[in-house]
Every structure is written in C-alpha cells, then in structure tokens.
Scaffold this motif. Sequence first.
Motif, PDB file in Angstrom:
ATOM      1  N   GLY A 124      -1.490  -3.467 -18.499  1.00  0.00           N
ATOM      2  CA  GLY A 124      -1.693  -2.936 -17.151  1.00  0.00           C
ATOM      3  C   GLY A 124      -3.158  -2.689 -16.825  1.00  0.00           C
ATOM      4  O   GLY A 124      -3.511  -2.391 -15.684  1.00  0.00           O
ATOM      5  N   ALA A 125      -4.033  -2.814 -17.824  1.00  0.00           N
ATOM      6  CA  ALA A 125      -5.461  -2.564 -17.585  1.00  0.00           C
ATOM      7  C   ALA A 125      -6.051  -3.625 -16.655  1.00  0.00           C
ATOM      8  O   ALA A 125      -7.013  -3.358 -15.932  1.00  0.00           O
ATOM      9  N   GLY A 126      -5.440  -4.804 -16.698  1.00  0.00           N
ATOM     10  CA  GLY A 126      -5.939  -5.891 -15.847  1.00  0.00           C
ATOM     11  C   GLY A 126      -6.481  -7.062 -16.656  1.00  0.00           C
ATOM     12  O   GLY A 126      -7.237  -7.879 -16.140  1.00  0.00           O
ATOM     13  N   LYS A 127      -6.061  -7.157 -17.926  1.00  0.00           N
ATOM     14  CA  LYS A 127      -6.588  -8.220 -18.804  1.00  0.00           C
ATOM     15  C   LYS A 127      -6.327  -9.619 -18.270  1.00  0.00           C
ATOM     16  O   LYS A 127      -7.241 -10.426 -18.157  1.00  0.00           O
ATOM     17  N   THR A 128      -5.040  -9.896 -17.997  1.00  0.00           N
ATOM     18  CA  THR A 128      -4.677 -11.264 -17.611  1.00  0.00           C
ATOM     19  C   THR A 128      -5.388 -11.660 -16.312  1.00  0.00           C
ATOM     20  O   THR A 128      -5.959 -12.755 -16.218  1.00  0.00           O
ATOM     21  N   THR A 129      -5.377 -10.762 -15.356  1.00  0.00           N
ATOM     22  CA  THR A 129      -6.061 -11.022 -14.086  1.00  0.00           C
ATOM     23  C   THR A 129      -7.556 -11.257 -14.338  1.00  0.00           C
ATOM     24  O   THR A 129      -8.154 -12.197 -13.813  1.00  0.00           O
ATOM     25  N   LYS A 133     -10.354 -14.376 -13.654  1.00  0.00           N
ATOM     26  CA  LYS A 133     -11.561 -14.116 -12.852  1.00  0.00           C
ATOM     27  C   LYS A 133     -12.806 -14.530 -13.638  1.00  0.00           C
ATOM     28  O   LYS A 133     -13.736 -15.124 -13.110  1.00  0.00           O
ATOM     29  N   GLN A 160       2.447 -15.648 -15.968  1.00  0.00           N
ATOM     30  CA  GLN A 160       1.406 -15.064 -15.108  1.00  0.00           C
ATOM     31  C   GLN A 160       0.068 -15.783 -15.324  1.00  0.00           C
ATOM     32  O   GLN A 160      -0.610 -16.173 -14.377  1.00  0.00           O
ATOM     33  N   LYS A 262     -10.452  -2.256 -11.306  1.00  0.00           N
ATOM     34  CA  LYS A 262      -9.906  -1.408 -10.232  1.00  0.00           C
ATOM     35  C   LYS A 262     -10.917  -0.403  -9.685  1.00  0.00           C
ATOM     36  O   LYS A 262     -10.564   0.702  -9.314  1.00  0.00           O
ATOM     37  N   ASP A 264     -12.210  -0.692  -7.012  1.00  0.00           N
ATOM     38  CA  ASP A 264     -12.001  -0.660  -5.560  1.00  0.00           C
ATOM     39  C   ASP A 264     -11.083   0.509  -5.189  1.00  0.00           C
ATOM     40  O   ASP A 264     -10.908   0.818  -4.029  1.00  0.00           O
ATOM     41  N   GLY A 287     -14.361  -5.028 -11.979  1.00  0.00           N
ATOM     42  CA  GLY A 287     -13.328  -5.637 -11.140  1.00  0.00           C
ATOM     43  C   GLY A 287     -13.199  -4.818  -9.872  1.00  0.00           C
ATOM     44  O   GLY A 287     -13.059  -3.598  -9.922  1.00  0.00           O
ATOM     45  N   GLY A 289     -11.050  -5.770  -7.131  1.00  0.00           N
ATOM     46  CA  GLY A 289      -9.918  -6.194  -6.309  1.00  0.00           C
ATOM     47  C   GLY A 289      -9.002  -7.112  -7.094  1.00  0.00           C
ATOM     48  O   GLY A 289      -9.318  -7.478  -8.227  1.00  0.00           O
ATOM     49  N   GLU A 290      -7.877  -7.480  -6.491  1.00  0.00           N
ATOM     50  CA  GLU A 290      -6.919  -8.318  -7.211  1.00  0.00           C
ATOM     51  C   GLU A 290      -7.251  -9.799  -7.108  1.00  0.00           C
ATOM     52  O   GLU A 290      -6.757 -10.613  -7.869  1.00  0.00           O
TER      53      GLU A 290
END
Length: 309
Positions: A124-129, A133, A160, A262, A264, A287, A289-290
């Motif tokens: 949920g930290a945002g690794k994959t996203t 990026k 994903q 996150k 933002d 980061g 934004g998504e």
Amino acid sequence: MVLNDLGNKIASALRSLNAHVVVDEELLDACLKDITNALLASDVAVPLVVRMKKNIVREVDLDNMASGMNAKKVLERAVFKELTALLNGGGDASGTKTSGTKTSGTWTPKKGKRNVVMFVGLQGAGKTTTCTKFAHYYAKKGFKPSLVCADTFRAGAFDQLKQNATKAKIPFYGSYTESDPATIAAAGVKRFEEEKSDLIIVDTSGRHKQEEALFEEMREIASVTEPTMTIFVMDSSIGQSASDQAKAFASTVDVGGVIMTKLDGHAKGGGAISAVSETKAPILFIGTGEHIGELEAFETTSFVSKLLG
Ligand code: GDP
C-alpha cells in the motif's frame, strides 16, 4: 505540499530577524522556538528536533562569535545545514552515511551499464505504482527500463504491474504459476540482462506489516538479483510509527534511497521525514499523484535552498 508548509514557517521565523539590527540571545531563542515548533507541528520526531536545535545552538554561539560575523547569516547557514541533513536521511549534519550504495541525494543509474533497482516497502506504500513511474521517468531520459514483478504474495500484483507497464510501454516479467519470488526475480533479471536493459526494476511484495518472512524474502531476492540500488518506498501519510518500519527495512537490506509517496495528500509529512532519517539514505524522488508522470526528482540541497528562499 506538506514540506513547503514547513519550509514557509521556518523561512518566516528566519525573516522575523530582519527587523532587528542586532540579534541577541532573546531574539535567537524566540526564532529557534518558532523553528522547533514548526518541525514538531509537522510531526518530526521529538529527539530529531531536539538534536537539530542543539546543533544549531552550538553553531550560533553568540558569546563567542567573532566580531563582524553576521549572526543572522550564521543562523541561516546552520538551519540550512540541519534541514539538508534531515532530508538526506542523516538527521544529523555529521551523520549521513556514505558507505555502500548510499549517496548524498544525487544517485543516478549509469546508461548502458547494469543497473538493477530493487523496490521495497510495506503493502500500500505505492511500490508498484512508483516502479512504473520510475521506469517511465528514465525511459524519457533515454534508458531502456524493464519491470520484474517479484510480488507473489498479493493477489493481483502481477496484473497491476502488467497493466501499468503495458500502458507505459515498458517490458515486464512475472509469473502466474511460480510461487517463489526469488526464482521469479532471478529469471526476470537474467532475461532483461540478456535483452540489454540498462535499468531493471524489481518490485517486491510488501505484506501488511513487517514480519520475519517478508524480511527473509527480501534478503533472498537481494542475494539472487544483486541490486545496484535498493529503494525504500514510504507513504508520507504514515505517522511516527514509520520510524520502526524504516529501521527494520534498512537493517535487512542495504537501502540506498527513499521515495516518499502521496505528498499530494494532506499528511503532515514529518513522521515520514523522521523515518527517512532511520534509513540514513536520501530522498531520491517524491510521488505527487497517482498518474504515471507524477514523480518528481528530489535534490535536497536545491530543495532546501528554494524552501528557505
Ligand atoms: P504497493 O502495495 O506498495 O505496490 O502500492 P500500490 O502501488 O498498489 O499503491 C497503493 C495506492 O496508492 C494506489 O491506489 C496508488 O494509486 C496510490 N498511490 C501511489 N503513489 C501515490 C502518490 O504519489 N499519490 C497518490 N495520491 N496516490 C498514490
């Protein structure tokens, strides 16, 4: 952005001295109080704030300052140094590590060379996203990135990554059948080495909490892929508890850089900044934004310069 709020408060505390010709003990105390309050209000851990204050007071020694020295300038320099150290992951201007893959905030992969970057962090930290990026960022700079999904723990992780990678036109590797993440990671890295990718990004599993099985898995993936850089991805909205998490990750693998995600959002950010100091590694990107383009390179010195005007 949260960091800007903090910077504005600190800059305004420093500016308040401009109205005075001479900086005496009382003015200095008031200014330092404003600065420490700004840090504490942003959720920076108390021991770090105390240490920063102590360091600043030591540098701005009004009693022993040589005549002609400008106290305001000395104070500004000391604040600049401490903030830079904090964001560089040292937390102490003299404590930032330089060993291993750790850098002073200027890490960059080498074009045409073997660059294997392992991403770690909680689920949920945002690794994959962030992996996509990151790949997109360097693809635009002329690199040939590739993505390996070594997360077999979270159902849907491969889908994903595949979806993100396809959209960004980045080659990817993963498996629906192999359950051992180290096996997948090794095969993926080998494949992309053969394909002459000069930036192989390995996404790992996160789980919900730090647990021994996760750390063992990271050690195994690191040992088979031999990363040239390990990036710890951290959600900036996480509060003070982030420090323990960061410490646990950093003591398991050689974290060389941090990406804070996150930013933002409405998080105070100081908890995450405090956690960065546990890794003794600098923030490389943030980061915001998504969307795939919402990743900003982070260079501490210029950031703090801008922040303090
Ligand atoms: P992972 O479990 O660590 O791989 O996390 P994911 O990449 O799946 O991200 C978790 C959620 O955070 C997703 O909904 C992402 O879109 C979101 N996310 C990631 N980075 C950012 C960011 O910088 N800003 C915002 N607003 N959302 C983000």
